[in-house]
Scaffold this motif. Structure first.
Motif, PDB file in Angstrom:
ATOM      1  N   CYS A   1       0.872  -1.157  -0.107  1.00 31.43           N
ATOM      2  CA  CYS A   1      -0.132  -0.031  -0.174  1.00 31.43           C
ATOM      3  C   CYS A   1       0.680   1.081  -0.173  1.00 31.43           C
ATOM      4  O   CYS A   1       2.219   1.131   0.471  1.00 31.43           O
ATOM      5  N   SER A   2       0.272   2.417  -0.651  1.00 34.17           N
ATOM      6  CA  SER A   2       1.119   3.743  -0.457  1.00 34.17           C
ATOM      7  C   SER A   2       1.350   4.076   0.904  1.00 34.17           C
ATOM      8  O   SER A   2       2.069   5.236   0.946  1.00 34.17           O
TER       9      SER A   2
ATOM     10  N   THR B   1      -0.723   5.906   2.724  1.00 27.58           N
ATOM     11  CA  THR B   1      -1.345   7.207   2.480  1.00 27.58           C
ATOM     12  C   THR B   1      -2.879   7.344   3.031  1.00 27.58           C
ATOM     13  O   THR B   1      -3.367   6.064   2.972  1.00 27.58           O
ATOM     14  N   LYS B   2      -3.265   8.409   3.675  1.00 30.53           N
ATOM     15  CA  LYS B   2      -4.739   8.253   3.929  1.00 30.53           C
ATOM     16  C   LYS B   2      -5.856   8.212   2.748  1.00 30.53           C
ATOM     17  O   LYS B   2      -5.654   8.637   1.613  1.00 30.53           O
TER      18      LYS B   2
ATOM     19  N   GLN C   1      -6.390  10.824  -0.096  1.00 30.51           N
ATOM     20  CA  GLN C   1      -5.348  11.401  -0.502  1.00 30.51           C
ATOM     21  C   GLN C   1      -4.988  10.927  -2.111  1.00 30.51           C
ATOM     22  O   GLN C   1      -5.079   9.705  -2.462  1.00 30.51           O
TER      23      GLN C   1
ATOM     24  N   VAL D   1      -3.185   9.681  -4.891  1.00 31.60           N
ATOM     25  CA  VAL D   1      -2.015   8.998  -5.262  1.00 31.60           C
ATOM     26  C   VAL D   1      -2.050   8.252  -6.372  1.00 31.60           C
ATOM     27  O   VAL D   1      -3.211   7.487  -6.511  1.00 31.60           O
TER      28      VAL D   1
ATOM     29  N   THR E   1       2.492  10.356  -8.772  1.00 27.31           N
ATOM     30  CA  THR E   1       2.921  10.671  -7.384  1.00 27.31           C
ATOM     31  C   THR E   1       3.833   9.860  -6.983  1.00 27.31           C
ATOM     32  O   THR E   1       4.889  10.306  -6.303  1.00 27.31           O
TER      33      THR E   1
ATOM     34  N   TRP F   1       7.847  10.744  -5.511  1.00 21.97           N
ATOM     35  CA  TRP F   1       8.322  10.089  -4.340  1.00 21.97           C
ATOM     36  C   TRP F   1       9.898   9.172  -4.344  1.00 21.97           C
ATOM     37  O   TRP F   1      10.561   9.618  -3.801  1.00 21.97           O
TER      38      TRP F   1
ATOM     39  N   ALA G   1      -3.279   2.447  -3.671  1.00 19.02           N
ATOM     40  CA  ALA G   1      -3.348   3.834  -2.895  1.00 19.02           C
ATOM     41  C   ALA G   1      -4.186   3.627  -1.746  1.00 19.02           C
ATOM     42  O   ALA G   1      -5.241   3.030  -1.457  1.00 19.02           O
ATOM     43  N   GLY G   2      -3.519   4.101  -0.580  1.00 16.20           N
ATOM     44  CA  GLY G   2      -4.182   4.004   0.793  1.00 16.20           C
ATOM     45  C   GLY G   2      -3.308   3.119   1.722  1.00 16.20           C
ATOM     46  O   GLY G   2      -2.356   2.986   1.644  1.00 16.20           O
TER      47      GLY G   2
ATOM     48  N   ARG H   1       5.229  -1.874   4.506  1.00 15.47           N
ATOM     49  CA  ARG H   1       4.126  -1.027   4.273  1.00 15.47           C
ATOM     50  C   ARG H   1       2.920  -1.485   4.073  1.00 15.47           C
ATOM     51  O   ARG H   1       1.759  -0.706   3.909  1.00 15.47           O
TER      52      ARG H   1
END
Length: 199
Positions: free
Chosen positions: A25-26, A28-29, A32, A34, A38, A42, A96-97, A154
């Motif tokens: 997973c990225s 991220t919330k 967001q 992604v 993106t 990074w 993403a998430g 992650r």
């Protein structure tokens, strides 16, 4: 990529042995934005090398956005940069998430992401039938040998999710193969068990 573009992309030769598909997973919330661009920024910022075929810095081969769009990162011919020590023999998939609004790990996958992840993983298992599907944390070391990984990678989902995806992928692949009149029942190790969608 559309489903048809993905299927077409997966017909080309890879030129390296793939034994694992690693889901990340990225971190991220939810909500967001992604996407592959993106993550490309990074990873460029972290010093990843630009790849000659894909022209990407992104260490993953695929990114699945919250909307369920499957985006191409590194070319499958290029080793990933997502699991130290195993990049040359794995495919990296990142959704993403992964972080809830409270800032803690959570399963934030949308229904569209789940559907796209399952579709993508099913196709990857068909292309690489000897591969296993694991989460990034499954590659983390168990430093004290107690069977518990104290510092998670992650991916923050339980191992049961990945076992479900692998089983569901194998079941769906078996159904597709059966439709193609292949009935040896040994999906995954038989050289004739090709998914008709990508043969």
């Amino acid at each position: 990529m559309t489903n048809q573009e993905l299927i077409q992309y997966l017909t080309k030769p890879v030129g390296r042995k793939v034994s694992g598909i690693v889901v990340h997973c990225s971190a991220t919330k939810i909500g967001q934005i992604v996407d592959v661009n993106t993550i490309d920024r990074w990873h460029k910022g972290r010093g990843f090398k630009r790849q000659p075929i894909s022209k990407r810095y992104c260490g993953y081969h695929f990114v699945v956005t919250e909307s369920g769009e499957i985006q191409k990162g590194r070319d499958l011919q290029e080793a990933g940069a997502h699991v130290e020590g195993s990049n040359s023999k794995t495919i990296g998939v990142c959704y993403a998430g992964g972080i809830g609004q409270n800032g803690k790990p959570a399963d934030t996958r949308t229904d569209k992401q789940k559907e796209s992840l399952l579709f993508l993983l099913r196709l990857l298992v068909a292309k690489f039938p000897e591969s296993t599907i694991l989460g990034h944390r499954d590659y983390s070391p168990d430093k004290d040998g107690d069977g518990i990984i104290e510092i998670l990678g992650r991916v923050k989902l339980t191992r049961n999710f990945f076992r479900f995806v692998a089983l569901e992928s194998a079941n769906r692949l078996a159904n597709l193969v059966a439709v193609d009149n292949h009935t040896c029942g040994d999906v995954g190790s038989c050289g004739n068990s090709l998914n008709p969608l990508i043969s």
